[in-house]
Scaffold this motif. Sequence first.
Motif, PDB file in Angstrom:
ATOM      1  N   PRO A   1       0.740  -1.162   0.070  1.00  0.00           N
ATOM      2  CA  PRO A   1       0.012  -0.004   0.076  1.00  0.00           C
ATOM      3  C   PRO A   1       0.761   1.300  -0.206  1.00  0.00           C
ATOM      4  O   PRO A   1       1.983   1.534   0.595  1.00  0.00           O
ATOM      5  N   SER A   2       0.229   2.326  -0.388  1.00  0.00           N
ATOM      6  CA  SER A   2       0.870   3.614  -0.467  1.00  0.00           C
ATOM      7  C   SER A   2       0.050   4.802  -0.786  1.00  0.00           C
ATOM      8  O   SER A   2      -1.148   4.326  -1.520  1.00  0.00           O
ATOM      9  N   THR A   3       0.168   5.792  -0.236  1.00  0.00           N
ATOM     10  CA  THR A   3      -0.667   7.068  -0.799  1.00  0.00           C
ATOM     11  C   THR A   3       0.287   7.791  -1.344  1.00  0.00           C
ATOM     12  O   THR A   3       0.082   8.230  -2.796  1.00  0.00           O
ATOM     13  N   ARG A   4       1.338   8.603  -0.565  1.00  0.00           N
ATOM     14  CA  ARG A   4       2.123   9.614  -1.001  1.00  0.00           C
ATOM     15  C   ARG A   4       3.177   9.182  -2.406  1.00  0.00           C
ATOM     16  O   ARG A   4       3.066   9.853  -3.227  1.00  0.00           O
ATOM     17  N   THR A   5       3.647   8.054  -1.999  1.00  0.00           N
ATOM     18  CA  THR A   5       4.865   7.820  -3.115  1.00  0.00           C
ATOM     19  C   THR A   5       4.117   7.625  -4.396  1.00  0.00           C
ATOM     20  O   THR A   5       4.327   8.044  -5.328  1.00  0.00           O
TER      21      THR A   5
ATOM     22  N   ARG B   1       7.090  -0.563  -5.744  1.00  0.00           N
ATOM     23  CA  ARG B   1       7.182  -0.862  -4.267  1.00  0.00           C
ATOM     24  C   ARG B   1       7.061  -2.321  -4.287  1.00  0.00           C
ATOM     25  O   ARG B   1       5.873  -2.792  -4.555  1.00  0.00           O
TER      26      ARG B   1
ATOM     27  N   HIS C   1      14.268   3.296   0.550  1.00  0.00           N
ATOM     28  CA  HIS C   1      13.358   4.165   0.143  1.00  0.00           C
ATOM     29  C   HIS C   1      13.932   5.534  -0.207  1.00  0.00           C
ATOM     30  O   HIS C   1      13.704   6.524   0.138  1.00  0.00           O
TER      31      HIS C   1
ATOM     32  N   GLN D   1      11.977   8.903  -1.286  1.00  0.00           N
ATOM     33  CA  GLN D   1      11.628   9.499   0.011  1.00  0.00           C
ATOM     34  C   GLN D   1      12.817  10.146   0.513  1.00  0.00           C
ATOM     35  O   GLN D   1      12.776  11.503   0.698  1.00  0.00           O
TER      36      GLN D   1
ATOM     37  N   PRO E   1       7.885  10.805   7.550  1.00  0.00           N
ATOM     38  CA  PRO E   1       7.662  10.427   5.994  1.00  0.00           C
ATOM     39  C   PRO E   1       6.113  10.340   5.733  1.00  0.00           C
ATOM     40  O   PRO E   1       5.588  10.191   4.691  1.00  0.00           O
ATOM     41  N   LEU E   2       5.212  10.083   6.955  1.00  0.00           N
ATOM     42  CA  LEU E   2       3.896   9.684   6.722  1.00  0.00           C
ATOM     43  C   LEU E   2       3.579   8.372   6.112  1.00  0.00           C
ATOM     44  O   LEU E   2       4.469   7.818   5.329  1.00  0.00           O
ATOM     45  N   PRO E   3       2.438   7.625   6.446  1.00  0.00           N
ATOM     46  CA  PRO E   3       1.399   8.206   7.250  1.00  0.00           C
ATOM     47  C   PRO E   3       1.657   8.053   8.928  1.00  0.00           C
ATOM     48  O   PRO E   3       2.668   7.198   9.132  1.00  0.00           O
TER      49      PRO E   3
END
Length: 400
Positions: free
Chosen positions: A137-141, A190, A218, A221, A351-353
Motif C-alpha cells: 500500500p501507498s498514498t504519497r509515493t 514498491r 526508500h 523519499q 515520511p507519513l502516514p
Amino acid sequence: RNRRFLCTKTLFSILYINALVLLTQQCGLVNTFSDAGGALFLALRREMPTFVGTGGKWRWTEKNRGTGFQLPQFLPTFTLSKNNKNNNDMENRSLVTIAEHSKEKILYMLEMAKQFEERPNRHLLYGKVVATLFFEPSTRTRLSFETAANRLGARVIGFSDPKATSSSKGETLKDTIKMVSNYADIIVMRHYLEGAARYASEVTDVPIVNAGDGANQHPSQTMLDLYSIYKTQGTLENLNIFLVGDLKYGRTVHSLLMAMRHFNPTFHFIAPDELKMPEEYKIYCREHGIRYVEHTDFTEETIAEADILYMTRVQRERFTDLMEYERVKNVYILRKKMLEHTRPNLRILHPLPRVNEIAYDVDESPKAYYFQQAQNGLYAREAILCDVLGITLDDIKNEK
Ligand code: CP
C-alpha cells in the motif's frame, strides 16, 4: 583450527542460504530449480566473496544460465554490494539505493527539484509511459510519482493492488517486470521484499525506481527528505538529526542515514530496544565517519539540540509477533509542549502516514513540516523521473 572454523562457517552459511532459497521460491521470485541454484551460488558469493565468484563482475543472467536471478537482500547488504554503477552512464539509470549517489549527484538532483518547484508543469516526458507497480500500500509515493509523470506530460499505467494482477495467479516478479518492460519507459516499484528493486533492475533494461523495498531502502523519499532539510535549514552540512521511533524496520531512516554520509551529520537514534537501529547501519556509520548517539528516552531534554526531528511510525506490517507490536506501538508520542525549549530552526519531519506518534496539536506549530515535506515529494520525484531517462538540469532549464 582455522580450516575447521571455515568448514563450520561454510556449513552454516549453506544451511542459511538454503533456507533463503526456499523462502525465495515461496515468495515467487524464482520459478525454476536452476534459478534457485543461481540464487544459492550468488548467496554463497555474498557470504564468502573470497571463495566464490569473481569479485563482483559476475552476474546470474540469461547468458549465464536459464532465467536471471539476483539474490533478494533479506538483510541490508550495502557493505557487500558489488554493483559499482556509475550514475552518469546511460546503460542503466535505475534508482535502487541512495548509496549509489555521490554528493555532487545529490546536490544536482536537489537543484533539479528546485526547478520543478518553480514550475512543475513541463512537457519533458511527452510520449513516455511510466508504470507504477505497487505490491504494498501507498498514498504519497504512488500518487506523487503519478502526479509527477502527469505534470511532465507522460502517461501512467500500473496497479496499486497486486491481488488484481497475475502475480496472484503465481506469476513471478521477474516475469511481471519483463512484461511491463514491453510497455513502459520507466518502472516505479514498491515491493515487500528487501532487494526486490535490485532484482528487478537486473532483469530489465528499463530504469527501475525503487519506491520502497521492505525494510531496506526508500531512495525517492530520501531525495524529498534531503530537499526538505535543505529548504528549511539552508544547508545539509553539520546538522543534528534525531531519528525517532521504528529504526529497525523504517526504510526511510536507513536511506536517509546513508545519504547524509556526505554532509557531516550527528545522528541521534531514539528507539526502544526492540526497534533499535540495526547493527548493519551502525557499522555503516562507523565506516563512513558518521557520529551517532543512541537513546531510549524521548523527552524534551533529549531533543533540545535537534535541527531535524524525524519521527517515524512503528511499522506494524513488518512484525512477525503482533504482541511485540502492541507493546511498542505507542512508545513515543511527540506533543506540542515538548517543543517549547527546542531550537528555533528545528523542523519536524515524518515520511507519513502517522498513526499516534505525532499528536494533532503539533500540527499547529510552525516547526511542523511534514505536510510540506510530502508536497516536496512531487518536485523531487519529477527530478527522479527525468534523471532516470537521462534528462539533464540544462534540459530542464532550457525547456520552454
Ligand atoms: N512516505 C511514504 O512512503 O508514504 P506512502 O506509504 O503513503 O507512500
